[in-house]
Design an enzyme around this catalytic site. Structure first.
Site, short mmCIF file in Angstrom:
data_model
loop_
_atom_site.label_atom_id
_atom_site.label_comp_id
_atom_site.label_asym_id
_atom_site.label_seq_id
_atom_site.Cartn_x
_atom_site.Cartn_y
_atom_site.Cartn_z
N ARG A 1 0.82 -1.23 0.00
CA ARG A 1 0.00 0.00 0.00
C ARG A 1 0.85 1.27 0.00
NH1 ARG A 1 -2.35 -3.63 -1.24
NH2 ARG A 1 -4.33 -4.49 -0.49
N SER B 1 -11.37 0.02 3.77
CA SER B 1 -10.52 -0.25 4.93
C SER B 1 -9.83 1.02 5.40
CB SER B 1 -9.46 -1.30 4.56
OG SER B 1 -10.07 -2.52 4.24
N GLU C 1 -4.72 3.81 6.19
CA GLU C 1 -4.66 3.63 4.75
C GLU C 1 -5.34 4.81 4.06
OE1 GLU C 1 -6.18 0.36 1.44
OE2 GLU C 1 -5.66 -0.31 3.45
#
Length: 334
Positions: free
Chosen positions: A181, A234, A318
């Protein structure tokens, strides 16, 4: 932003909008007005030249800017953004076959649309991205992934605009330094993805059928385990397994860790930690008590503290948190 600055923006992009509400441009549906909002619908030579002029002007004037993709992984401030928001919606796609099959697309292309286009041409290797919201540019920036595949696994190269210098350069997969990520672009916010080139692959009839069955199962599983509603997917990244050798594979999930702290259903004013998936923070969309950035961040703080207390694991966001005023702009001198 003063009159001269606004006039300069209009000269470059006549369609610029002032005091545009940012809640209308993100999946959280949270966010106040931006001083200026510019939508880039094409990334042709003229648009790229104007973009270069725009960032040169913004840097010279010390005016903050934020580049927005699909808005699926961002949380704006309720007071808005004191600066210029640039939203890239350019969605050109080119699929070519030579010695190797590949696809090149503008950064504003929706990932689900992109995977559908590739599949219709007989290339099935991008199907696992179909469930990821947002745009190609955002996916490259954050090395988006799902169902056992990440952008780094299919990306050949990307054209990047350096907002400090105005230069446009092609970066290879290796140069983008992808990690979980994350990427070289994400660590250097002055870099913007303009387009990306992806590898394409055709499967045999049997492989295609197996892939379609797998995607259908994964899609049904997402529907069963992930909530509908206003969120950014998320909220936290999953922990790095190498940092926690005593945990089982299931415990590497941020949702599992938050759930074990008993926080599902925790509500703070207009925001809630989903009862269905503990790593989904939702705007309840209550007109009498609308969720704010402050509410979402309060839930995040609560979850982060609880997980660290119980597991000694530090969760990392995130979702990108956008402040109201990153810095104070100086008066523009033309």
């Amino acid at each position: 932003m003063n009159k001269v600055q606004k006039q300069f923006l209009v000269s470059l992009f006549p369609e610029v909008r002032f005091s545009e509400i940012l809640a209308n441009h993100c999946t959280f549906r949270i966010g106040g007005p931006a001083d200026a909002f510019i939508e880039i619908k094409k990334l042709d030579a003229r648009s790229r030249k104007n973009l270069t002029s725009l960032f040169k002007f913004l840097n010279k004037s010390n005016i903050p800017f934020f580049v927005l993709g699909g808005g699926s992984n961002v949380l704006f401030n309720d007071k808005g953004f004191r600066g210029v928001v640039v939203k890239i919606t350019a969605n050109e796609i080119s699929i070519k076959s030579d010695q190797q099959n590949w696809l090149e697309a503008s950064s504003g292309v929706n990932l689900q649309f992109l995977t559908k286009q590739a599949n219709e041409k007989g290339f099935q290797n991008l199907l696992q991205f179909a469930g990821i919201p947002g745009t190609l540019g955002g996916a490259v920036r954050g090395n988006a992934g799902a169902n056992g595949i990440e952008i780094k696994d299919v990306l050949v190269s990307a054209k990047i605009l350096n907002t400090k210098t105005g230069a446009i350069k092609t970066f290879t997969n290796k140069q983008l330094k992808f990690t979980y990520r994350n990427s070289y672009i994400k660590k250097n916010p002055h870099l913007i993805v303009l387009s990306a080139k992806l590898k394409l692959q055709k499967f045999s009839k049997k492989e295609a059928e197996e892939k379609s069955e797998l995607i259908a199962k994964l899609s049904n599983r997402r529907k069963e385990t992930q909530p509908w509603g206003l969120s950014a997917g998320s909220f936290f990244k999953n922990p790095n397994p190498s940092n926690h050798p005593t945990l089982t594979p299931d415990q590497f999930k941020a949702g599992y860790l938050i759930d074990q702290c008993g926080l599902k259903g925790t509500r703070i004013d207009g925001a809630i930690i989903s009862e269905k998936h503990a790593n989904f923070f939702q705007n309840l969309n209550d007109p009498l008590n609308p969720a704010t950035q402050k509410d979402i961040l309060a839930l995040a703080t609560k979850a982060r503290k609880a997980v660290y207390k119980k597991f000694k694991i530090r969760l990392e966001e995130e979702v990108q948190i956008v402040p109201h005023s990153p810095k104070s702009p100086k008066k523009f001198k033309k």
